[in-house]
Design an enzyme around this catalytic site. Structure first.
Site, PDB file in Angstrom:
ATOM      1  N   GLY A   1       0.837  -1.196   0.000  1.00  0.00           N
ATOM      2  CA  GLY A   1       0.000   0.000   0.000  1.00  0.00           C
ATOM      3  C   GLY A   1       0.869   1.242   0.000  1.00  0.00           C
ATOM      4  O   GLY A   1       1.928   1.276   0.628  1.00  0.00           O
TER       5      GLY A   1
ATOM      6  N   GLY B   1      -0.535   4.567   0.349  1.00  0.00           N
ATOM      7  CA  GLY B   1      -1.273   5.747   0.781  1.00  0.00           C
ATOM      8  C   GLY B   1      -0.428   6.553   1.754  1.00  0.00           C
ATOM      9  O   GLY B   1       0.796   6.416   1.791  1.00  0.00           O
TER      10      GLY B   1
ATOM     11  N   SER C   1     -16.624  17.522   1.523  1.00  0.00           N
ATOM     12  CA  SER C   1     -15.874  17.680   2.766  1.00  0.00           C
ATOM     13  C   SER C   1     -16.741  18.164   3.916  1.00  0.00           C
ATOM     14  O   SER C   1     -17.606  19.020   3.781  1.00  0.00           O
ATOM     15  CB  SER C   1     -14.748  18.685   2.582  1.00  0.00           C
ATOM     16  OG  SER C   1     -14.225  19.019   3.844  1.00  0.00           O
TER      17      SER C   1
ATOM     18  N   ARG D   1     -19.361  13.059  13.232  1.00  0.00           N
ATOM     19  CA  ARG D   1     -19.953  12.448  12.047  1.00  0.00           C
ATOM     20  C   ARG D   1     -21.048  11.434  12.360  1.00  0.00           C
ATOM     21  O   ARG D   1     -22.084  11.417  11.696  1.00  0.00           O
ATOM     22  CB  ARG D   1     -18.852  11.751  11.256  1.00  0.00           C
ATOM     23  CG  ARG D   1     -17.891  12.733  10.689  1.00  0.00           C
ATOM     24  CD  ARG D   1     -16.725  12.067  10.041  1.00  0.00           C
ATOM     25  NE  ARG D   1     -15.920  13.095   9.384  1.00  0.00           N
ATOM     26  CZ  ARG D   1     -14.775  12.864   8.751  1.00  0.00           C
ATOM     27  NH1 ARG D   1     -14.311  11.645   8.674  1.00  0.00           N
ATOM     28  NH2 ARG D   1     -14.123  13.840   8.180  1.00  0.00           N
TER      29      ARG D   1
END
Lengths: 643, 249, 259
Positions: free
Chosen positions: A48, A50, A292, A338
């Site tokens: 990976g 990222g 966002s 959230r």
């Protein structure tokens, strides 16, 4: 048959005792080091590229280890960290608004609904400060004030302004910084890059991780790569829901294969549903796009007061609008975390007050901000997000309010790791979203970038040396029986997938699995629903192995074959997620069990019975639960309140 | 009742195959679909018909990873300005349209299969010098390096490059100048990028040439198709830096 | 397989071996920069083209100003033509200055063309397979055509022009005639087609310069976002003035104003 059995508890033995502020220093001092001359004799595989994997590979290369870096994309710069929009937290207190490492630590533990490990989170807050320094030195173009100093903004779940940002493309800029550092090491010869390679199996020898089996996605060749340590930075598993904000290629295969080889999988049911995504427009939808969270700084969320109100938003007078977040959570308003914002949106839509097609949406309205700040100021702040919204929906947010709806965004669960970020398989380290460690049951905005870079730049390179100092390790040949066996597992599975030649496409199974998970293991979970889901997943999985159609052959670029392999692993993960969600009969963070709520519909934790990390062991049949008890010495566990 | 479309798609089994255009008929395409979702529909059908689905690169599908490509009716990323293929929606097409889909065409981007090309040449240009040598841990405090807002702004405009290669695909010379210039400008405008500024530009241009990209002739086709609107000015800045580098050497 | 560490110079056994190693083609690596190598890079060639182009533009301005003397009458024009050969005398021998100018121009033209040809060849190699569909019009599609193919037309024109008015080989009056006579004979009303060819060629030069002058500023790193409009205007104006200046002479001859 029982859904699971309970095994021995598990402990993190790596975090030092003593004052929490000193633990990271103590651990670094306590860990053994590797002499620079010996580092180049030690090899590390990083899967990976990222923020976590890219920064780790670059930093390990700088330190002098021989690194092999793998990604399934055509370039390490494309990893999905690039899509993060809002920003990155750091306890710099440049605003003089009362921020501190202690406060970032506290906010993150509280935001995670008291389901994360204190020592890890405190270290994250400490390291956050260094990340910003590092990124600025690399040339990451953060937003600046007129005086040339760094600008910050505030994000959901906090009351200070500690989020550094680069317009709406913070993830892109941070990832490019890490990517450039990585390419510098490729040029220096310390990192060997394998693009368009997908890890399909972990090689474990005598209980120790010693390499991976990877498929060259261009030629189909099955390659074995051995090394002295393996680092998984393969991201989260949100794509189990088919529709998510993840990139299409994101998958659980790397971590799931490691899980099958003995790494415990922790808290798989903790899924973050992001409140501000563009609603689905039809059956054909292949992914969801996030807007966002920073939009909630200036946008106001509302729905009509009346059910089934189909008037255009502009025709609904002020007193017939319900700004439900401001009403229910007066102190945090539109900036509640959230999980709370998502569930609130779901509940107003369940009441029949949702807007847009199918009533699955709420308004995010900038009219007030445009009137207060002026159109130019709003365009300056959010211009690219507004354009993105318009491209996808064909509607201009300057004229009509945006419509948003929650979507799967991030997975807090992942492979269990200790303070050193080492999994239960020695030599296997897990960093970034792929591990479980820092966000508890809910991640705060702008914390994923922070964690990815903290792990990759600062934590892993310091902790992995303690493991590698145990070398030199015995050389492993390609003819070692464990290597041959791992390779055979991969080739057998590919052959099996190609030979089924059924009548359903891989995507059709993925869509069905995703819909099932969203319905029963999404924003709201119930005992009954999860049991139903488990039955259906098993049926569907059997059907998959009986009637999936994978065209072509292995020895070519075969995107259908890639998908099929990933979906097969998603089926197994989905089951574990449901088992985990079912056993955790409390609500916490992103995991909301309808049976466990306060009278006014807020999540109700059960600290007495569930203040632990659920780490699952793979057995092939009913998984075994290992509990890591969470002890809070520095933060007092209270019911979260953002009212 | 959706749109009816004819697609002419470049099919090429692998790098050795010669390749050809193949027509496909599609019905019932919703205007709300993205272009790639329309191709998903085609591929689902091809799989069930026992045919080889069309290989194309894509990943984030939100216009930022730079993985998607496709030259649509002769224009990289299709007709809508400042939009990647993955964000292009079918509402920009008409019922009955014939749409031609080709891969990026450049010698430095060999075709791997169908519409998928190898863009690692761009990574090697970055390897040649597209970075600031700032080893982890060596950084001064972030606030110690003030950057004038205007410079930060211009640097950002250049830094938004997603490395998709549309500039190369559109350039009549198949030049990678805009890609290279975007990175040279991003780092060259910031104080952090100064120490390596002139070595960087020389090395990156040399690598660009070594990869077999064409030379820039200031046609401006690149910025016209760039999904991120990287300004042409970046090329001028690269030229200035390269000439300064030549004088200094 | 072994790993070589630049700057260290040792080979270490490859512990992390890779099975079934594919011998991938070695990725191209740029040669280390040598002094002067910048000018052989694709960008350096453009700079050569820009500088030589600038020399040619300055020459064209002087040439045009000289041409306009035709309107002052035969004596002035022929005197001017004669003076060109005597510049710098007695410090310089007869016609030396003019010869220097001719040499500089020849070198400039050759370098300009060398850059153009090598960039065009590089461009051809850079796209071995062409697109099936070409878009109707994008940003400056015309620029490549006008510059590349237009450049070839201009070259042919310059050759004819030299044969005509410098060497007189294709001039109706032959090489020995006075300049004024050659001009008048060339563009006489009966030779309207020569005038037409000349006008078309000069317009082609104008189009070449409209992009070329602007492009040279970019190549030399002098363009900035804020200056773009000004530069376009400047390039357009210079090109237009040159076209008008050059075209005015043959047209006036053809319609009989100058005879």
């Amino acid at each position: 048959m029982d859904l699971f059995t309970e095994g021995e508890p598990i402990h993190d033995t790596r975090a030092p005792d003593g004052p929490i502020e000193e633990r990271w220093d103590q651990r670094r001092f306590g860990g053994k080091l590797v002499n620079p001359a010996n580092r180049r004799k030690l090899s590390v595989i990083v899967v990976g590229t990222g923020l976590a994997g890219g920064s780790a590979a670059a930093t390990l290369g700088e330190l002098g280890y021989r690194v092999k870096s793998f990604c399934y994309q055509d370039s390490p710069r494309r990893a999905h960290s690039i899509a993060a929009q809002g920003g990155i937290n750091a306890a710099k207190n440049y605003r003089n608004d009362g921020d501190s490492i202690q406060r970032l630590f506290y906010d993150t533990v509280k935001g995670g609904d008291y389901r994360s490990r204190e020592s890890n989170v405190h270290r994250l807050a400490q390291v956050s400060v260094e990340i910003i320094d590092q990124c600025v030195a690399q040339g990451v173009p953060f937003a600046r004030e007129y005086g040339g100093l760094l600008d910050t903004r505030s994000f959901g779940g906090v009351q200070v302004s500690r989020t550094f940002y680069a317009r709406g493309q913070t993830g892109q800029q941070l990832l490019l910084g890490a990517y450039q550092a990585l390419e510098r090491q490729v040029a220096a010869g310390t990192v060997e890059m394998f693009t368009r390679h997908e890890m399909l199996e972990l090689i474990v020898i005598d209980g120790v991780a010693r390499g991976i089996v990877a498929r060259d996605m261009v030629t189909g060749e099955i390659e074995t790569h051995t090394a002295d340590a393996v680092v998984l930075a393969s991201g989260g598993y949100g794509n189990v829901f088919f529709l998510s904000t993840n990139a299409k290629g994101c998958n659980v295969t790397a971590t799931w294969r490691a899980h099958r080889k003995g790494a415990l999988f922790a808290n798989p049911c903790y899924t973050q549903i992001h409140p501000t995504c563009i609603p689905q427009s039809g059956e054909h939808q292949s992914k969801l796009t996030l807007m966002s969270e920073s939009l909630r700084n200036d946008g106001r969320v509302w729905v009509p007061v009346a059910k089934g109100d189909t008037r255009a938003p502009g025709d609904i007078p002020e007193d017939e609008r319900d700004y439900y977040l401001e009403r229910r959570y007066p102190s945090f308003g539109n900036l509640v975390p959230r999980d709370i914002a998502s569930r609130a949106a779901k509940s107003v839509c369940d009441e029949g007050r949702g807007v847009g097609p199918g009533g699955l949406g709420v308004y995010l309205d900038f009219a007030e901000a445009i009137a207060r700040l002026g159109r130019d100021a709003v365009a300056n702040k959010y211009g690219n997000l507004f354009e993105m919204y318009e491209r996808i929906t064909g509607e201009d947010p300057f004229e009509v309010p945006m419509r948003i709806y929650p979507a799967v965004h991030y997975t807090m669960g992942g492979l269990w790791v200790d303070y050193d970020l080492q999994s239960t398989i020695p030599g296997l380290f897990v960093i970034g979203e792929a591990n479980f460690s820092d966000h508890g049951a809910n991640r705060l905005g702008a914390s994923a970038l922070m964690q990815g870079l903290a792990d990759g730049y600062f934590v892993l390179p310091n902790t992995i040396s303690d493991y590698l100092s145990g070398g030199p390790f015995e050389k492993v040949g390609d003819d070692h029986e464990a290597v041959v066996a791992a390779r055979k597992t991969v080739t057998d599975r590919i052959e099996r997938l190609l030979s089924i030649d059924g009548d359903r496409t891989p995507d059709s199974f993925h869509r069905e699995l995703g819909a099932l998970m969203w319905e029963y293991c999404g924003m709201e979970r119930t005992d009954e629903g999860l049991r139903k889901a488990l039955d259906r997943i098993r049926e569907l999985r059997t059907e998959f192995w009986g009637s999936v159609k994978v065209p072509g052959e292995n020895e070519e670029l075969n995107q259908a074959l890639e998908k099929a392999g990933r979906i097969a692993d998603f089926f197994e993960l989905a089951e574990l997620m449901c088992v985990d969600a079912l056993h955790r009969a409390e609500s916490c963070g992103g995991h909301f069990r309808a049976e466990s709520q306060t009278p006014d519909g807020e999540a109700l934790r059960d600290d007495e019975n569930f203040a632990y990390v659920a780490a699952w062991e793979y057995t092939g049949e009913a998984p075994v639960l290992h509990k890591e008890n969470l002890e809070y010495e520095n933060v007092k566990m209270v019911q979260r309140s953002y009212k | 009742m959706g749109m009816k479309l004819t697609l002419k798609i470049w099919r090429q089994k692998d790098g050795a195959d010669k390749g050809r255009m193949v027509p496909y008929e599609l019905e019932d395409i919703s205007p709300d679909m993205s272009f790639l979702e329309m191709l998903d529909v085609l591929n689902e059908r091809l799989i069930l018909d026992g045919e080889d689905p069309v290989a194309f690169d894509h990943d984030c599908r939100e216009g930022i990873c730079g993985m998607c490509s496709l030259v649509i009716d002769g224009t990289p990323h299709g007709p809508q300005r400042a939009t990647t293929t993955c964000q292009l929606h079918m509402r920009h097409f008409q019922d009955g349209d014939v749409i031609t889909i080709e891969p990026w065409r450049a010698g430095a981007f060999p075709v791997i299969k169908d519409l998928v090309v190898d863009r690692t040449a761009l990574d090697r240009i970055i390897q040649a010098g597209g970075y600031v040598s700032a080893p982890t841990g060596s950084a001064p405090d972030a606030a110690a390096i003030p950057v004038p807002q205007a410079d930060a702004h211009d640097a950002f405009d250049a830094a938004t490059c997603i490395g998709c290669g549309a500039c190369v695909a559109a350039c009549p010379n198949a030049s990678a100048m805009l890609f290279t210039a975007a990175k040279v400008t991003h780092l060259g405008l910031l104080p952090q990028g100064q120490p390596e500024r002139y070595g960087r530009v020389t090395a990156m241009v040399a690598q660009m040439d070594a990869e077999g990209f064409g030379g820039c002739t200031n046609t401006g086709e690149c910025t016209a198709v760039c999904p991120k609107g990287i300004p042409f000015e970046t090329i001028t800045r690269l030229n200035a830096d390269l000439l300064t580098a030549a004088r200094r050497s | 397989m072994s790993w070589t560490y630049p700057g260290i110079g040792h080979n270490f056994p490859d512990v992390a071996s890779r099975s079934n190693t594919v011998t991938a083609p070695r990725p191209p690596r740029a040669a280390a920069a040598r002094p002067g190598s910048v000018y052989r890079s694709s960008v350096g060639k453009k700079a050569v083209m820009a500088v030589t182009g600038a020399i040619l533009v300055l020459y064209l301005v002087a040439h045009m100003v000289g041409n306009l003397k035709v309107f002052l009458g035969r004596a002035d024009f022929d005197h001017y033509a004669h003076w060109l050969r005597t510049i710098g005398e007695p410090a310089l021998p007869h016609r030396v200055f003019l010869t220097i100018v001719e040499v500089v121009l020849t070198v400039a033209v050759i370098l300009h063309m060398w850059s153009a040809v090598s960039l065009a060849r590089r461009a051809r190699r850079a796209r071995p397979v062409r697109y099936a569909v070409r878009p109707a019009a994008r940003e400056h599609r015309y620029a490549t055509h006008v510059m590349r193919y237009g450049g070839v037309v201009i070259l042919l024109f310059v050759i004819w022009h030299l044969l005509d008015l410098t060497f007189g080989a294709v001039n109706p009056r032959g090489g020995g005639a006075e300049p004024y006579d050659k001009v008048v004979a060339d563009f006489a009303p009966s030779h309207w087609y020569v005038t037409a060819f000349y006008v078309i060629a000069v317009i082609m030069v104008g189009l070449h310069l409209r992009h070329g002058i602007w492009s040279a500023f970019q190549t030399l790193g002098l363009g900035r976002r804020r200056r773009q409009r000004g530069l376009r205007l400047f390039a357009g104006t210079v090109a237009a003035l040159l076209v008008i200046g050059f075209v005015s002479v043959p047209v006036m001859v053809t319609i009989g104003v100058v005879s």
